[in-house]
Design a protein around this motif. Structure first.
Motif, short mmCIF file in Angstrom:
data_model
loop_
_atom_site.label_atom_id
_atom_site.label_comp_id
_atom_site.label_asym_id
_atom_site.label_seq_id
_atom_site.Cartn_x
_atom_site.Cartn_y
_atom_site.Cartn_z
N GLU A 240 1.41 -1.13 -0.50
CA GLU A 240 0.15 0.09 -0.20
C GLU A 240 0.54 0.95 -0.25
O GLU A 240 0.85 2.41 -0.50
N SER A 241 1.98 1.35 0.78
CA SER A 241 1.98 2.25 0.39
C SER A 241 4.06 2.30 -1.15
O SER A 241 4.03 3.78 -1.04
N ARG A 242 4.02 1.23 -0.79
CA ARG A 242 4.35 1.85 -2.51
C ARG A 242 3.40 2.15 -3.55
O ARG A 242 4.05 2.81 -4.40
N LYS A 243 2.51 1.39 -3.21
CA LYS A 243 1.31 2.85 -4.45
C LYS A 243 0.50 3.64 -4.09
O LYS A 243 0.46 4.58 -5.21
N ASP A 244 0.35 3.96 -2.78
CA ASP A 244 0.70 5.61 -2.82
C ASP A 244 2.16 6.27 -3.26
O ASP A 244 1.82 7.59 -4.08
N CYS A 245 3.12 5.50 -3.05
CA CYS A 245 4.23 6.54 -3.85
C CYS A 245 3.80 6.94 -5.34
O CYS A 245 4.42 7.74 -5.88
N LEU A 246 3.56 5.47 -5.79
CA LEU A 246 3.27 5.45 -7.25
C LEU A 246 2.09 7.05 -7.32
O LEU A 246 2.24 7.02 -8.87
N GLN A 247 1.25 6.97 -6.65
CA GLN A 247 -0.55 7.63 -7.23
C GLN A 247 0.53 9.59 -7.40
O GLN A 247 0.51 10.34 -7.81
N ARG A 248 2.03 9.08 -6.33
CA ARG A 248 2.26 10.62 -6.83
C ARG A 248 3.54 10.57 -7.80
O ARG A 248 3.83 11.03 -7.85
N ARG A 249 3.48 9.54 -8.47
CA ARG A 249 4.35 9.60 -9.77
C ARG A 249 5.93 9.38 -8.98
O ARG A 249 6.98 10.10 -10.01
N ALA A 250 5.43 8.51 -7.62
CA ALA A 250 7.08 8.43 -7.11
C ALA A 250 7.02 6.77 -7.41
O ALA A 250 6.56 5.74 -7.43
#
Length: 252
Positions: free
Chosen positions: A156-166
Motif C-alpha cells: 500500500e505504501s508503494r501504491k501511494d508513492c506510485l500515485q504521486r509519480r514516485a
C-alpha cells in the motif's frame, strides 16, 4: 719767300699723293687707314659684349628654370598639404568610427555576458531539481514523508508513492540513510526479496549491491520477512513481514 713756301707745300702734297697706292683710291672718295690696335680693341669689346649676351641668356634661362622649379615645388607642396589635410580628416573620421565600434563592441560584450549568465542559469535550472509542494529536497532529490500518524503495508505504501509519480525510497548512501531516518522511528523503504528469497532487489529492478546498511544479525527472515524497513535507534535496515503497517518515504 712765299714762293718757296708754296713750292714746298706743293711738294708735300705731291709726295703724299704719290705715297698712296692706286688701289687705295676709290671712285667714291678716299678711305683713311685704320690703326691695328683699334681693330683689336673693337674685337675685344665685341667679344665681351657677346659674352655678356650669352651670360644674360644663360641667366635668363636659369632664372626661368628656377621659377619653373619653384612653381613645381610649390605645387607639390600644396598637393602634399591637401593630401595631409585629407588624411587628417580621414583619421578623424576613422577615430569616430573606431569609437562607435568600441561602443558597439562593449554593448555586444555586455549582451553576450548576459546571455551566458542566462544560459548558465538555464543549465543550472535544468539540473537543479524542483520539488512539488509538500516534498522535501535533499542532495538534488525530492522526498515525500507520509503524514504523521499514517501507516500502511509495504504494498500500500508503494501504491501511494506510485500515485504521486514516485516510488518507495532507494537508499544508496550513508547521508541519505541519515536523512530518511530523521522523520520516523520506522519507515518502509523500496527494498524486498519477494521475487526470490535472499535476492534483495530495489523497486526500480536493480539488485542490492554490497552489504547495504543492515542491522546486526539482519536479514534473518524470521516469519517470512520479505520487505525492509529503516528503524531507529541506529537508522539501519531490518527485514519484516510486508503486511505490517508503518509510515513510508517516497522518492522522486
Amino acid at each position: 719767300m712765299s714762293v718757296e713756301l708754296n713750292s714746298k707745300t706743293a711738294e708735300v702734297k705731291r709726295d703724299s699723293c704719290t705715297l698712296m697706292a692706286p688701289d687705295d683710291r676709290s671712285k667714291y672718295g678716299w678711305l683713311p687707314q685704320i690703326p691695328v690696335w683699334w681693330i683689336g680693341a673693337a674685337a675685344v669689346c665685341l667679344g665681351f659684349l657677346l659674352l655678356l649676351v650669352i651670360l644674360g641668356l644663360v641667366a635668363q634661362i636659369g632664372l626661368m628654370e628656377c621659377e619653373n622649379l619653384v612653381y613645381n615645388l610649390t605645387k607639390d607642396r600644396d598637393a602634399l598639404r591637401d593630401e595631409r589635410d585629407q588624411l587628417k580628416r580621414n583619421s578623424s573620421s576613422l577615430k569616430k568610427e573606431l569609437d562607435v565600434l568600441q561602443s558597439q563592441y562593449k554593448a555586444v560584450a555586455a549582451s553576450r555576458d548576459k546571455l551566458q549568465e542566462d544560459v548558465r542559469r538555464l543549465n543550472h535550472s535544468k539540473t537543479e531539481r524542483i520539488c512539488y509542494q509538500g516534498w522535501i529536497k535533499f542532495n538534488n532529490k525530492c522526498y515525500y514523508a507520509s503524514d504523521k500518524g499514517a501507516a500502511k503495508t509495504w504494498e500500500e505504501s508503494r501504491k501511494d508513492c506510485l500515485q504521486r509519480r514516485a516510488d518507495l525510497v532507494i537508499i544508496t548512501t550513508k547521508d541519505e540513510l541519515v536523512f530518511v531516518s530523521k522523520f520516523y522511528s520506522r519507515t518502509w523503504i523500496g527494498l524486498s526479496d519477494m521475487q526470490q528469497e535472499n535476492k534483495w532487489r530495489w523497486v526500480d529492478g536493480s539488485d542490492l549491491e554490497g552489504r547495504g546498511f543492515w542491522q546486526s544479525g539482519e536479514p534473518n527472515n524470521v516469519g517470512n520477512e520479505d520487505c525492509v524497513e529503516l528503524s531507529n535507534p541506529n537508522g539501519e535496515w531490518n527485514d519484516m513481514p510486508c503486511e505490517n503497517e508503518i509510515p513510508w518515504m517516497c522518492e522522486d
